[in-house]
Every structure is written in C-alpha cells, then in structure tokens.
Write an enzyme that holds these catalytic residues in place. Structure first.
Site, PDB file in Angstrom:
ATOM      1  N   GLU A  89     -16.717   5.998   4.054  1.00  0.00           N
ATOM      2  CA  GLU A  89     -15.956   5.491   5.193  1.00  0.00           C
ATOM      3  C   GLU A  89     -15.860   6.564   6.273  1.00  0.00           C
ATOM      4  O   GLU A  89     -16.403   7.663   6.117  1.00  0.00           O
ATOM      5  CB  GLU A  89     -14.563   5.018   4.761  1.00  0.00           C
ATOM      6  N   LYS A 135      -2.829   6.475   1.722  1.00  0.00           N
ATOM      7  CA  LYS A 135      -2.697   7.058   3.061  1.00  0.00           C
ATOM      8  C   LYS A 135      -1.807   8.304   3.015  1.00  0.00           C
ATOM      9  O   LYS A 135      -0.783   8.389   3.681  1.00  0.00           O
ATOM     10  CB  LYS A 135      -2.158   6.006   4.042  1.00  0.00           C
ATOM     11  N   ARG A 152       0.834  -1.202   0.000  1.00  0.00           N
ATOM     12  CA  ARG A 152       0.000   0.000   0.000  1.00  0.00           C
ATOM     13  C   ARG A 152       0.871   1.255   0.000  1.00  0.00           C
ATOM     14  O   ARG A 152       0.544   2.245  -0.640  1.00  0.00           O
ATOM     15  CB  ARG A 152      -0.954  -0.031   1.201  1.00  0.00           C
TER      16      ARG A 152
HETATM   17  C1  LIG Z   1      -5.902   3.534   7.627  1.00  0.00           C
HETATM   18  C2  LIG Z   1      -7.316   3.817   7.219  1.00  0.00           C
HETATM   19  C3  LIG Z   1      -8.311   2.819   7.219  1.00  0.00           C
HETATM   20  C4  LIG Z   1      -8.088   1.446   7.756  1.00  0.00           C
HETATM   21  O1  LIG Z   1      -7.108   0.720   7.095  1.00  0.00           O
HETATM   22  P1  LIG Z   1      -6.428  -0.523   7.819  1.00  0.00           P
HETATM   23  O2  LIG Z   1      -5.431  -1.017   6.830  1.00  0.00           O
HETATM   24  O3  LIG Z   1      -7.492  -1.505   8.095  1.00  0.00           O
HETATM   25  O4  LIG Z   1      -5.814  -0.002   9.061  1.00  0.00           O
HETATM   26  C5  LIG Z   1      -9.562   3.153   6.729  1.00  0.00           C
HETATM   27  N1  LIG Z   1      -9.839   4.394   6.303  1.00  0.00           N
HETATM   28  C6  LIG Z   1      -8.917   5.374   6.304  1.00  0.00           C
HETATM   29  C7  LIG Z   1      -9.291   6.717   5.811  1.00  0.00           C
HETATM   30  C8  LIG Z   1      -7.633   5.122   6.770  1.00  0.00           C
HETATM   31  O5  LIG Z   1      -6.724   6.086   6.789  1.00  0.00           O
END
Ligand SMILES: *Cc1c(COP(=O)(O)O)cnc(C)c1O
Length: 349
Positions: A232, A196, A97
């Site tokens: 989300e 991210k 990722r």
């Molecule tokens: C990090 C994150 C998640 C969750 O991702 P994981 O890999 O399960 O920790 C979901 N939404 C957002 C906006 C994030 O930054």
C-alpha cells in the site's frame, strides 16, 4: 458567554464559516470545538466526554504518547447533502477499527456508541465548517493516546480520546505519480501495519520526502518479507485493473484495512466486476490497464504512473476510467445524491 451548549446553538445560527471553500486542500483549518473524554486507571470506563474550544492541550513531558508513541488515530468525513443535511460515512467501521487498534496497542477504547456519539457531537458543534454540498467535506480526526506519566516502557494508566475536525478539499491535486520504494519497508509481519498506530507514519517520512524531491506524488511500499509484492501507500490502499478483474493486496496484518478499500470492493462487485484480494506481485503492475488508490482523504484516485527500479509505466486516467466510475458511485452515496442501498451513511441533525 453562557454554557457550551448555548454557544453551540448560537454558532449554529451563523450558517457557514468564512472559508474560501474552493481553495481548500488537505490542510488543517482550525474549527470551533473539539471533543475530549478521559480514561483514568481508577475507573473502568471513559469519563463523560465534553465539547471544549479547539486549542492546545497540556501533556506531561513523560506521557506515554510523547515518549513511546502509545497512540492511534482515525479519519472519517462528514458531507453536506443538497438539502443541507449532514451525512457521516460508515463511522461504525472507524469505531471498530479503533477498538482493534487499541487492543493491539494495549489501550482502553471507547465503545462503538461512545465513539459515534462523540463524532456526532463534534460535527454538530462545528456544523458551519462542513463545506457546502459538492465542495469538500469536514474531515474528522479522532485520537486515542496514553497521557499518564510513563517513565518505564509499559502501557500508560491514563488515556485521552479526543476528536477535532477540519474542512478539507482535495488530498492530491494533479496527477498521482507513484515511486515504488524498495529499501524502506512500512510494516513487518507481526507489527502494527494493520492498525492506525501513530508509530507507522513518521518512519516513512524519509522515503516520502525523497520521492517527492524527485517529483513523485507518493510512495508505494512492498512487503517486508520478500520485497516482491505490492502492499500500500503512505496512507492509501491500492488496486489494479485488468479486463474485468480488480485486484488488491490482502489486508492480513501488514496492510491497513481501509474503509474506502472495503467500500470500493463492495461497489465494484455490485457494478459487475470480479474482485480478488490476493498477493499482488510488483510485476503485475506493469501489466495492469489501470491502477488506482483509495483512502478517506483522497477517496478514489487514478494513478497516472508507477516507477520501479528506473522503469516507468503510465496508465489511463480521466473520465473514461473504471476508477472514475467507482468514484462517481461512492461520492454520490457519500453526499446523498443517490439512495444508499448499502446502509453506509448516517444522517445527523
Ligand atoms: C488510513 C489509511 C488507509 C486508508 O483507510 P481508509 O479507512 O480508507 O481511510 C490506507 N492505508 C494506510 C496506511 C492508512 O493509514
């Protein structure tokens, strides 16, 4: 004194740091070491990384990260098994990722091997901060950022990959009450919602702060294009349950493809649920039997209520929920209590 390696060895002998493990929330507890690896435009690979004492870093005021937000983060956890062994949960997924995100943000990124090696070294150097079995986890936070002087709007020529770690407990204590935000949008099509990038988070602080001031735990965002479908939360993915069907919005670019989300889907399928990744209209939330969230920090958590345009709906929470069943399976894999048939965990020592 002595070399960093000798110091690490010495630290290892003190089995546990002096922490009140049961009081841990999701906040920074400073640990002993961080890992740093640099990339300069002159070479085409990152330097040999080093472990150094955890502490402040120096940045040029004109650095790309400070001026234009050229940066990414990751988040993963190390868990202690009953026999004191330490497990990393799906670190390859985090490495991949970060590579996808780096491509989107025009940054060089560590290889999968460099990433995993760095994570392992960081955890081992901070081993005494990995909470005892069942009492939390060591949260590992890799960062990738543009660090060269950068007055013009353009990608930096130097980058730093850094990992620090902190023991953590619960992300959200108490019930999870979500507020559906219908004015502020988290991510637009073609934007960076699917990676991210550090630039995705502070723009939602206003919505989050206002929701918290009204007593909510967090915010649920709608899609920027139509404002009709759920996407989300601030840092978690969302699922709704109806009958035997678990539905979650498709992560096609505006939604962060969570590793916990992916794991929930795979576990739900093995437990016999039908899983649908699709557009989820906000109306369906009012018709759901259960709603739950997923993310590395919170793992899986039932949503107690959702409020949208003044209308509030409450859901089943507690031990009899599907969310709890998924949580139990996932956390048992993460902490080594059941056999990891999925091949998700990596034991380090
Ligand atoms: C990090 C994150 C998640 C969750 O991702 P994981 O890999 O399960 O920790 C979901 N939404 C957002 C906006 C994030 O930054």
């Amino acid at each position: 004194m002595g070399s960093i390696e000798q110091q690490v060895e010495c630290r290892e002998k003190a089995e546990y740091a002096n922490v009140n493990w049961d009081e841990l929330g999701f906040a920074l507890t400073k640990t002993d070491y961080m890992y740093v690896m640099n990339f300069s435009g002159d070479e085409d690979d990152f330097s040999q990384g080093i472990l150094t004492r955890f502490g402040n870093i120096e940045l040029c005021p004109s650095s790309g990260i400070l001026n234009y937000g050229q940066g990414l983060f990751e988040g993963l956890k190390a868990y202690r098994k009953e026999d004191e062994g330490i497990l990393l949960f799906r670190p390859v997924e985090n490495a991949l990722r970060m590579r996808m995100g780096a491509d989107r943000m025009c940054m060089p990124s560590p290889t999968i091997e460099q990433f995993i090696d760095a994570v392992k070294k960081t955890v081992l150097a901070n081993k005494r901060w990995v909470p005892p079995h069942g009492r939390g986890a060591l949260y590992i936070r890799p960062l990738l950022m543009g660090t060269s002087p950068n007055l013009g709007v353009k990608p930096a020529s130097e980058y730093t990959f850094l990992i620090y770690a902190s023991p953590v407990g619960n992300y959200h204590k108490g019930d999870m009450n979500l507020f559906v935000e219908d004015k502020v949008y988290r991510a637009a099509p073609g934007g960076t919602g699917g990676v991210k990038s550090v630039t995705n988070y502070s723009p939602i602080y206003k919505a989050l702060t206002q929701a918290k001031a009204k007593g909510f735990s967090d915010v649920l965002f709608l899609d920027a294009l139509t404002g009709k479908n759920i996407e989300e939360g601030s840092a978690f993915n969302i699922f709704i349950l109806k009958g035997n069907v678990i539905s979650t919005p498709t992560a096609y670019g505006t939604i962060l493809p969570g590793i916990t989300r992916k794991s929930v889907i795979e576990i739900a399928l093995t437990l016999g649920y039908q899983v649908e990744e699709r557009t989820v209209p906000i109306e369906e939330v009012f018709d759901a039997e259960e709603v739950f969230c997923s993310g590395t920090a919170m793992v899986i958590k039932s949503v107690a209520s959702i409020t949208y345009q003044g209308k509030r709906i409450e859901y089943k929470v507690g031990t009899e929920t599907v969310a709890q069943k998924l949580y139990a399976t996932l956390t048992r894999i993460q902490t080594g209590l059941i056999e990891d048939k999925m091949g998700w965990t990596i034991e380090i020592d």
